[in-house]
Design a protein around this motif. Structure first.
Motif, PDB file in Angstrom:
ATOM      1  N   ASP A 126      41.280  28.947  41.050  1.00 26.81           N
ATOM      2  CA  ASP A 126      41.180  27.826  41.467  1.00 26.81           C
ATOM      3  C   ASP A 126      40.039  27.261  41.097  1.00 26.81           C
ATOM      4  N   ASP A 127      38.985  27.341  41.394  1.00 27.46           N
ATOM      5  CA  ASP A 127      37.760  27.023  41.126  1.00 27.46           C
ATOM      6  C   ASP A 127      37.111  27.622  40.124  1.00 27.46           C
ATOM      7  N   VAL A 128      37.584  29.078  38.858  1.00 31.12           N
ATOM      8  CA  VAL A 128      37.203  29.300  37.861  1.00 31.12           C
ATOM      9  C   VAL A 128      37.785  29.424  36.947  1.00 31.12           C
ATOM     10  N   SER A 129      36.609  29.384  36.172  1.00 26.32           N
ATOM     11  CA  SER A 129      37.141  29.212  34.323  1.00 26.32           C
ATOM     12  C   SER A 129      37.317  30.075  33.752  1.00 26.32           C
ATOM     13  N   ASP A 130      38.700  30.099  32.736  1.00 19.73           N
ATOM     14  CA  ASP A 130      38.623  31.262  31.712  1.00 19.73           C
ATOM     15  C   ASP A 130      38.602  32.357  32.034  1.00 19.73           C
ATOM     16  N   LYS A 131      36.667  31.308  31.008  1.00 16.84           N
ATOM     17  CA  LYS A 131      35.483  32.888  30.844  1.00 16.84           C
ATOM     18  C   LYS A 131      35.657  33.592  32.134  1.00 16.84           C
ATOM     19  N   GLN A 132      34.903  32.830  33.355  1.00 18.64           N
ATOM     20  CA  GLN A 132      34.319  33.491  34.246  1.00 18.64           C
ATOM     21  C   GLN A 132      35.098  34.162  34.473  1.00 18.64           C
ATOM     22  N   LEU A 133      36.906  33.866  34.572  1.00 20.91           N
ATOM     23  CA  LEU A 133      38.013  35.144  35.144  1.00 20.91           C
ATOM     24  C   LEU A 133      38.101  36.493  34.085  1.00 20.91           C
ATOM     25  N   TYR A 134      37.515  36.506  33.445  1.00 18.95           N
ATOM     26  CA  TYR A 134      37.732  37.243  32.244  1.00 18.95           C
ATOM     27  C   TYR A 134      36.482  38.107  32.689  1.00 18.95           C
ATOM     28  N   GLN A 135      35.803  37.368  32.467  1.00 19.13           N
ATOM     29  CA  GLN A 135      34.195  38.496  32.923  1.00 19.13           C
ATOM     30  C   GLN A 135      34.381  39.025  34.347  1.00 19.13           C
ATOM     31  N   LYS A 136      35.007  38.549  35.508  1.00 17.21           N
ATOM     32  CA  LYS A 136      35.270  38.835  36.390  1.00 17.21           C
ATOM     33  C   LYS A 136      35.756  39.838  36.120  1.00 17.21           C
ATOM     34  N   LEU A 137      37.261  40.201  36.108  1.00 15.56           N
ATOM     35  CA  LEU A 137      38.130  40.823  36.320  1.00 15.56           C
ATOM     36  C   LEU A 137      37.793  42.292  35.235  1.00 15.56           C
ATOM     37  N   LYS A 138      37.119  41.854  34.073  1.00 15.32           N
ATOM     38  CA  LYS A 138      36.255  42.719  33.207  1.00 15.32           C
ATOM     39  C   LYS A 138      35.834  43.575  33.741  1.00 15.32           C
ATOM     40  N   LEU A 139      34.637  43.231  34.543  1.00 21.38           N
ATOM     41  CA  LEU A 139      33.717  44.091  35.645  1.00 21.38           C
ATOM     42  C   LEU A 139      34.398  44.533  36.519  1.00 21.38           C
ATOM     43  N   PHE A 140      35.341  43.889  37.101  1.00 24.77           N
ATOM     44  CA  PHE A 140      36.330  45.009  37.859  1.00 24.77           C
ATOM     45  C   PHE A 140      36.765  46.158  37.261  1.00 24.77           C
ATOM     46  N   TRP A 141      37.279  46.057  36.447  1.00 29.63           N
ATOM     47  CA  TRP A 141      38.234  47.080  35.903  1.00 29.63           C
ATOM     48  C   TRP A 141      37.181  47.808  34.726  1.00 29.63           C
ATOM     49  N   ILE A 142      36.246  48.042  34.651  1.00 31.07           N
ATOM     50  CA  ILE A 142      35.419  48.882  34.979  1.00 31.07           C
ATOM     51  C   ILE A 142      35.024  49.909  35.605  1.00 31.07           C
ATOM     52  N   GLN A 143      34.586  49.134  36.877  1.00 31.02           N
ATOM     53  CA  GLN A 143      34.339  49.211  38.541  1.00 31.02           C
ATOM     54  C   GLN A 143      35.655  50.606  38.564  1.00 31.02           C
ATOM     55  N   LEU A 144      36.699  50.353  38.392  1.00 31.57           N
ATOM     56  CA  LEU A 144      37.803  50.864  38.590  1.00 31.57           C
ATOM     57  C   LEU A 144      37.764  52.363  38.244  1.00 31.57           C
ATOM     58  N   ASP A 145      38.062  52.269  36.570  1.00 25.38           N
ATOM     59  CA  ASP A 145      37.751  53.565  36.172  1.00 25.38           C
ATOM     60  C   ASP A 145      36.248  53.987  36.177  1.00 25.38           C
ATOM     61  N   ARG A 146      35.391  53.631  36.704  1.00 23.76           N
ATOM     62  CA  ARG A 146      34.002  54.682  36.855  1.00 23.76           C
ATOM     63  C   ARG A 146      34.563  55.545  38.063  1.00 23.76           C
ATOM     64  N   THR A 147      34.661  54.295  39.249  1.00 21.44           N
ATOM     65  CA  THR A 147      34.567  54.783  40.897  1.00 21.44           C
ATOM     66  C   THR A 147      35.793  55.797  40.824  1.00 21.44           C
ATOM     67  N   LEU A 148      36.882  55.138  40.755  1.00 18.55           N
ATOM     68  CA  LEU A 148      37.839  55.965  40.479  1.00 18.55           C
ATOM     69  C   LEU A 148      38.647  56.977  39.472  1.00 18.55           C
ATOM     70  N   PRO A 149      37.793  57.871  38.878  1.00 12.79           N
ATOM     71  CA  PRO A 149      38.191  58.451  37.732  1.00 12.79           C
ATOM     72  C   PRO A 149      39.598  59.560  37.351  1.00 12.79           C
ATOM     73  N   ASP A 150      40.782  58.673  37.998  1.00 10.36           N
ATOM     74  CA  ASP A 150      41.420  59.426  37.941  1.00 10.36           C
ATOM     75  C   ASP A 150      43.058  58.905  37.380  1.00 10.36           C
ATOM     76  N   ALA A 151      43.551  59.397  37.019  1.00  8.64           N
ATOM     77  CA  ALA A 151      44.772  58.062  36.421  1.00  8.64           C
ATOM     78  C   ALA A 151      45.793  58.087  36.727  1.00  8.64           C
ATOM     79  N   PHE A 152      45.795  58.559  37.847  1.00 12.59           N
ATOM     80  CA  PHE A 152      46.922  58.385  38.694  1.00 12.59           C
ATOM     81  C   PHE A 152      46.704  56.833  39.323  1.00 12.59           C
ATOM     82  N   VAL A 153      45.657  56.408  40.174  1.00 11.21           N
ATOM     83  CA  VAL A 153      45.487  54.957  40.230  1.00 11.21           C
ATOM     84  C   VAL A 153      45.725  54.155  39.280  1.00 11.21           C
ATOM     85  N   HIS A 154      46.841  53.158  40.173  1.00 10.23           N
ATOM     86  CA  HIS A 154      47.612  52.487  38.942  1.00 10.23           C
ATOM     87  C   HIS A 154      47.908  51.305  39.714  1.00 10.23           C
ATOM     88  N   ALA A 155      47.806  49.939  38.919  1.00  6.24           N
ATOM     89  CA  ALA A 155      48.242  48.274  38.787  1.00  6.24           C
ATOM     90  C   ALA A 155      49.622  47.992  38.676  1.00  6.24           C
TER      91      ALA A 155
END
Length: 510
Positions: A126-155
């Motif tokens: 609720d208190d997160v701007s669109d820009k902040q949301l994009y930046q935080k989710l993008k970093l989270f997405w990068i973290q998932l790819d780098r720490t869980l390096p398996d293409a069966f990981v599914h969201a």
């Protein structure tokens, strides 16, 4: 030096494996030294000949194949075991999820289900701007790819339209990562055409996401809810799959003297052996391994009675073609009315067997029929119910043939529809094709657009660039080697790309 010592030394000195990949290979080698579960002579013979397959889950299964924790409950209540309070902010929610993911097992040792991401995170933005949301989710997405390096990981995301869904679609188009695999839940009563177009536009950019028929799946899991995991597998939320075994329909057909013998004798015979294997493997997991004493159970994140065996099949195309030759029928599956009519008869017969047979450890005491996507060494059989690569008919016929099976496979079925790269300039055609396919009963709409770097193997993805460099440099992705092996042995790059124009929709051709 013994054979096992030779094997371990070759792992330790392999220059293309990372430290973690070597550790994983050591663990698998140790598992192989355990005696196999006690089985009948008939089942042991069927396993040895690979008519019945155990999917290499281990000789003494000590963890379920797939686990789908209730992540929403975890964020709401925190965890005593992990010493985490309830999450109050988006940063806390993302951090806590990343922590829990490392404690969720699967057959790959990494989580195959990351949750319904938008539903999990909406209470915290609720208190997160669109820009902040994009930046935080993008970093989270990068973290998932780098720490869980398996293409069966599914969201999972959707079916509702919200800021998180839109941000994730944009992030996928920008990053084009193999991890996480992604499914959008489509519901015609909830999902607007505008949102579905955004989903199919993203698909045109990176071959992601899968698009699931949400109402069909919800009808199967009314008591628990569900998630799509790994490749495209639908399972109970708060539960999962305790095991996956599969039946090689090609080999069953080759044991048959006629169509009648196949349906009346061979299919029931090998089905009985499948259930015997399921009982042996689930008994060890549930009664001997101690897995269900974990904090995931004690904190209410998973429930033992929500786990089911997945009853998988593959090689349907070859089975149909062989049975056609026994009946002196010309043509082949995908290109003959007789063969295309026989194939769903087999799916229905399998569904009847699975839904009518009691299993000790299953959701409502039943296994779940599954169109298994194959493994990289399946050189003579087509995955699940799919048409052989390179033999696919026009795209509308392909979708209609595929859809004739989807009602029978509640735990997952998928056909990879290979489209020509020109659809990138005509995304409306993909939207129309998707909407029509779901309208006529497909559970899952999956597209692979030719010549993109991200390539669908069966349900998981690899990068063409990884194929090229794996043998020289290795890869940080645990699934890159599986993808390369599939390219070499199963011909996934031989799928025939088709063109679909705006005016061609599946529903117009019923």
């Amino acid at each position: 030096m013994t054979l096992i010592q030779d094997r371990l030394l070759s792992i330790a000195t392999d220059p293309l494996l990372s430290f973690k990949q070597k550790s994983r290979q050591f663990a698998l080698s140790a598992d192989e030294q355990l005696p196999y579960l006690s089985l009948s002579d008939g089942l042991s013979t069927a396993l040895e000949s690979r008519v019945v397959c155990d999917m290499f889950e281990g000789h003494a299964p000590f963890k379920p194949r797939y686990v789908l924790p209730d992540y929403a409950l975890f964020l709401k209540q925190g965890s005593c075991y992990l010493e985490l309070p309830p999450a109050d902010t988006l940063d806390e929610a993302l951090t806590y999820l990343g922590i829990l993911y490392h404690h969720v097992p699967s057959v790959t040792d990494l989580p195959v289900f990351l949750g319904h991401i938008d539903r999990l995170l909406l209470p915290y933005i609720d208190d997160v701007s669109d820009k902040q949301l994009y930046q935080k989710l993008k970093l989270f997405w990068i973290q998932l790819d780098r720490t869980l390096p398996d293409a069966f990981v599914h969201a999972n995301i959707g079916p509702e339209d919200n800021r998180i869904v839109r941000a994730i679609l944009a992030i996928e188009a920008e990053l084009k990562q193999t991890v996480p695999n992604l499914t959008f839940m489509y519901d015609p009563a909830i999902t607007s055409d505008d949102l579905l177009r955004a989903v199919t536009d993203t698909l045109c950019q990176c071959n992601k996401p899968h698009i699931a028929n949400n109402p069909l799946h919800e009808a199967q899991f009314t008591d628990t809810g569900f998630g799509i995991v790994s490749c495209y597998n639908a399972l109970s939320l708060g539960g999962g799959a305790n095991t996956l075994v599969r039946l090689n329909l090609r080999k069953v057909a080759e044991q048959s003297d006629s169509l009648e013998d196949f349906f009346a004798h061979q299919l029931p015979r090998y089905s009985d052996l499948m259930f015997e294997l399921i009982e042996a493997r689930t008994d060890f997991l549930h009664n001997r391994s101690g897995f269900f004493n974990s904090f995931l159970v004690s904190e209410g994140l998973i429930h033992e009675d929500r786990f089911s065996p997945m009853w998988g099949v593959f090689g349907l195309a070859q089975a149909v073609n062989h049975l056609g030759s026994l009946a002196n029928k010309q043509g082949s599956y995908g290109n003959s009315e007789w063969h295309n009519a026989l194939a769903p008869r087999i799916s229905q017969a399998l569904s009847d067997i699975v839904t009518e047979t009691f299993v000790t450890f299953g959701y409502k005491n039943r296994a779940l029929l599954h169109s298994q996507a194959g493994i990289s060494t399946d050189s003579e059989e087509t995955p699940g119910t799919r048409i052989p690569y390179g033999e696919e008919p026009d795209i509308i016929s392909h979708v209609k043939i595929a859809a004739s099976h989807h009602a029978y496979y509640p735990s997952g079925i998928s056909d990879v529809l290979q489209l020509d790269q020109t659809v990138v300039d005509n995304p409306e055609s993909v939207f129309q094709l998707c909407k029509g396919a779901l309208q006529i009963g497909m559970r899952e709409f999956t597209v692979n657009i030719a010549h993109q770097d991200l390539v669908r193997v069966t349900g998981f993805m690899i990068k063409r660039s990884d194929i090229e460099k794996l043998q020289a440099e290795g890869s940080r992705s645990n699934t890159a080697a599986l993808g390369v092996e599939a390219v070499e042995k199963t011909g996934i790059l031989n799928r025939r790309p088709r063109v679909v124009s705006d005016e061609l929709t599946v529903s117009d051709y019923q």
